[in-house]
Design a protein around this motif. Sequence first.
Motif, PDB file in Angstrom:
ATOM      1  N   GLY A  80       0.801  -1.221   0.000  1.00 49.89           N
ATOM      2  CA  GLY A  80       0.000   0.000   0.000  1.00 49.89           C
ATOM      3  C   GLY A  80       0.827   1.260   0.000  1.00 49.89           C
ATOM      4  O   GLY A  80       0.306   2.337   0.259  1.00 49.89           O
ATOM      5  N   THR A  81       2.140   1.164  -0.289  1.00 53.04           N
ATOM      6  CA  THR A  81       3.026   2.327  -0.254  1.00 53.04           C
ATOM      7  C   THR A  81       3.605   2.592  -1.638  1.00 53.04           C
ATOM      8  O   THR A  81       4.027   1.668  -2.334  1.00 53.04           O
ATOM      9  N   VAL A  82       3.629   3.852  -2.022  1.00 56.63           N
ATOM     10  CA  VAL A  82       4.258   4.263  -3.272  1.00 56.63           C
ATOM     11  C   VAL A  82       5.220   5.398  -2.957  1.00 56.63           C
ATOM     12  O   VAL A  82       4.930   6.261  -2.125  1.00 56.63           O
ATOM     13  N   THR A  83       6.392   5.363  -3.588  1.00 54.37           N
ATOM     14  CA  THR A  83       7.413   6.385  -3.370  1.00 54.37           C
ATOM     15  C   THR A  83       7.794   7.004  -4.704  1.00 54.37           C
ATOM     16  O   THR A  83       8.036   6.288  -5.682  1.00 54.37           O
ATOM     17  N   PHE A  84       7.831   8.327  -4.719  1.00 57.30           N
ATOM     18  CA  PHE A  84       8.255   9.094  -5.895  1.00 57.30           C
ATOM     19  C   PHE A  84       9.556   9.792  -5.523  1.00 57.30           C
ATOM     20  O   PHE A  84       9.645  10.415  -4.467  1.00 57.30           O
ATOM     21  N   THR A  85      10.578   9.681  -6.391  1.00 54.59           N
ATOM     22  CA  THR A  85      11.868  10.311  -6.093  1.00 54.59           C
ATOM     23  C   THR A  85      12.436  11.020  -7.317  1.00 54.59           C
ATOM     24  O   THR A  85      12.182  10.611  -8.455  1.00 54.59           O
ATOM     25  N   ASP A  86      13.201  12.056  -7.030  1.00 57.26           N
ATOM     26  CA  ASP A  86      13.944  12.757  -8.057  1.00 57.26           C
ATOM     27  C   ASP A  86      15.098  13.470  -7.371  1.00 57.26           C
ATOM     28  O   ASP A  86      14.877  14.330  -6.514  1.00 57.26           O
ATOM     29  N   LYS A  87      16.292  13.102  -7.722  1.00 66.34           N
ATOM     30  CA  LYS A  87      17.493  13.671  -7.132  1.00 66.34           C
ATOM     31  C   LYS A  87      17.441  13.557  -5.609  1.00 66.34           C
ATOM     32  O   LYS A  87      17.473  12.459  -5.090  1.00 66.34           O
ATOM     33  N   LEU A  88      17.293  14.667  -4.905  1.00 66.11           N
ATOM     34  CA  LEU A  88      17.365  14.647  -3.446  1.00 66.11           C
ATOM     35  C   LEU A  88      16.001  14.707  -2.752  1.00 66.11           C
ATOM     36  O   LEU A  88      15.937  14.804  -1.536  1.00 66.11           O
ATOM     37  N   ASN A  89      14.912  14.648  -3.510  1.00 66.85           N
ATOM     38  CA  ASN A  89      13.576  14.779  -2.939  1.00 66.85           C
ATOM     39  C   ASN A  89      12.802  13.474  -3.025  1.00 66.85           C
ATOM     40  O   ASN A  89      12.965  12.710  -3.980  1.00 66.85           O
ATOM     41  N   THR A  90      11.938  13.262  -2.036  1.00 65.12           N
ATOM     42  CA  THR A  90      11.132  12.042  -1.982  1.00 65.12           C
ATOM     43  C   THR A  90       9.723  12.370  -1.500  1.00 65.12           C
ATOM     44  O   THR A  90       9.543  13.181  -0.584  1.00 65.12           O
ATOM     45  N   ILE A  91       8.751  11.727  -2.125  1.00 68.39           N
ATOM     46  CA  ILE A  91       7.365  11.759  -1.664  1.00 68.39           C
ATOM     47  C   ILE A  91       6.975  10.301  -1.436  1.00 68.39           C
ATOM     48  O   ILE A  91       7.066   9.482  -2.352  1.00 68.39           O
ATOM     49  N   THR A  92       6.565   9.977  -0.213  1.00 66.01           N
ATOM     50  CA  THR A  92       6.112   8.628   0.109  1.00 66.01           C
ATOM     51  C   THR A  92       4.651   8.706   0.507  1.00 66.01           C
ATOM     52  O   THR A  92       4.276   9.528   1.350  1.00 66.01           O
ATOM     53  N   VAL A  93       3.832   7.860  -0.096  1.00 69.67           N
ATOM     54  CA  VAL A  93       2.400   7.840   0.168  1.00 69.67           C
ATOM     55  C   VAL A  93       2.034   6.438   0.636  1.00 69.67           C
ATOM     56  O   VAL A  93       2.296   5.455  -0.068  1.00 69.67           O
ATOM     57  N   ALA A  94       1.459   6.353   1.834  1.00 73.65           N
ATOM     58  CA  ALA A  94       1.109   5.044   2.406  1.00 73.65           C
ATOM     59  C   ALA A  94      -0.364   5.042   2.792  1.00 73.65           C
ATOM     60  O   ALA A  94      -0.841   5.943   3.483  1.00 73.65           O
ATOM     61  N   LEU A  95      -1.059   4.029   2.345  1.00 68.42           N
ATOM     62  CA  LEU A  95      -2.469   3.868   2.676  1.00 68.42           C
ATOM     63  C   LEU A  95      -2.584   2.880   3.818  1.00 68.42           C
ATOM     64  O   LEU A  95      -2.013   1.787   3.769  1.00 68.42           O
ATOM     65  N   GLY A  96      -3.296   3.271   4.869  1.00 72.72           N
ATOM     66  CA  GLY A  96      -3.473   2.411   6.033  1.00 72.72           C
ATOM     67  C   GLY A  96      -4.852   2.612   6.621  1.00 72.72           C
ATOM     68  O   GLY A  96      -5.758   3.111   5.955  1.00 72.72           O
ATOM     69  N   THR A  97      -4.988   2.237   7.875  1.00 76.45           N
ATOM     70  CA  THR A  97      -6.269   2.394   8.563  1.00 76.45           C
ATOM     71  C   THR A  97      -6.046   3.016   9.932  1.00 76.45           C
ATOM     72  O   THR A  97      -4.967   2.899  10.511  1.00 76.45           O
ATOM     73  N   ALA A  98      -7.095   3.679  10.415  1.00 77.66           N
ATOM     74  CA  ALA A  98      -7.103   4.238  11.766  1.00 77.66           C
ATOM     75  C   ALA A  98      -8.563   4.379  12.180  1.00 77.66           C
ATOM     76  O   ALA A  98      -9.400   4.779  11.371  1.00 77.66           O
ATOM     77  N   ALA A  99      -8.851   4.041  13.411  1.00 77.66           N
ATOM     78  CA  ALA A  99     -10.232   4.102  13.897  1.00 77.66           C
ATOM     79  C   ALA A  99     -10.723   5.535  14.027  1.00 77.66           C
ATOM     80  O   ALA A  99     -11.905   5.807  13.860  1.00 77.66           O
ATOM     81  N   THR A 100      -9.809   6.452  14.323  1.00 79.05           N
ATOM     82  CA  THR A 100     -10.170   7.861  14.483  1.00 79.05           C
ATOM     83  C   THR A 100      -9.121   8.735  13.807  1.00 79.05           C
ATOM     84  O   THR A 100      -8.009   8.282  13.510  1.00 79.05           O
ATOM     85  N   ALA A 101      -9.467   9.997  13.615  1.00 77.35           N
ATOM     86  CA  ALA A 101      -8.531  10.935  13.008  1.00 77.35           C
ATOM     87  C   ALA A 101      -7.339  11.158  13.927  1.00 77.35           C
ATOM     88  O   ALA A 101      -7.509  11.300  15.136  1.00 77.35           O
ATOM     89  N   PRO A 102      -6.129  11.194  13.378  1.00 80.29           N
ATOM     90  CA  PRO A 102      -4.961  11.471  14.208  1.00 80.29           C
ATOM     91  C   PRO A 102      -5.024  12.907  14.725  1.00 80.29           C
ATOM     92  O   PRO A 102      -5.529  13.803  14.047  1.00 80.29           O
TER      93      PRO A 102
END
Length: 185
Positions: A66-88
Amino acid sequence: MRNISMVAALTAAAVLALAGCGSNSAPDAGGAGDIPDNQAFVEYRPAGNQYALKVPEGWARAESGGTVTFTDKLNTITVALGTAATAPDVPAGQAELTTLAGKTGGFTAGTASVVQRPAGPVLLVTYRADAPPDPVTGKVVNDDVERYEYWHAPSGLLTVTLAGPHGADNVDPWRTVTDSVRWLP
């Protein structure tokens, strides 16, 4: 005389090049890692179409579970889908900072706060941490990290983590990414 000038110029260039190689960490990138102002963005939707967001066009993508990572040179975007019973919330973000402190190289705590994005209220946790070593040079860069936790009833949790060299000016591109997050029906 011309040969002496050429030797002096080459020596000066070698000294400057070696000056940047003497350390395995860069305390401040000071502009390295800036995402260009003219960067184009494209929409990304994972298999299953649970959410969508805009990411910089042309960045490398790697997916695992459920995780996707986008990278270019020195930058990274990581997106992870999960679950939580309530809002953090802010206390949860402060607990995350405490946990990260004990297991993250180059860690400097930032803040935990709730910010407003078009998708609704979002927990934002900020900190500094060392990026993984460059596979070629072994050099380690200390990153500014922003982690956004989007909650969607009844139990969806989307975590978008943005990381780039400390001091890089990525405010506008990161805002484009975090403003574009939306849950899909």
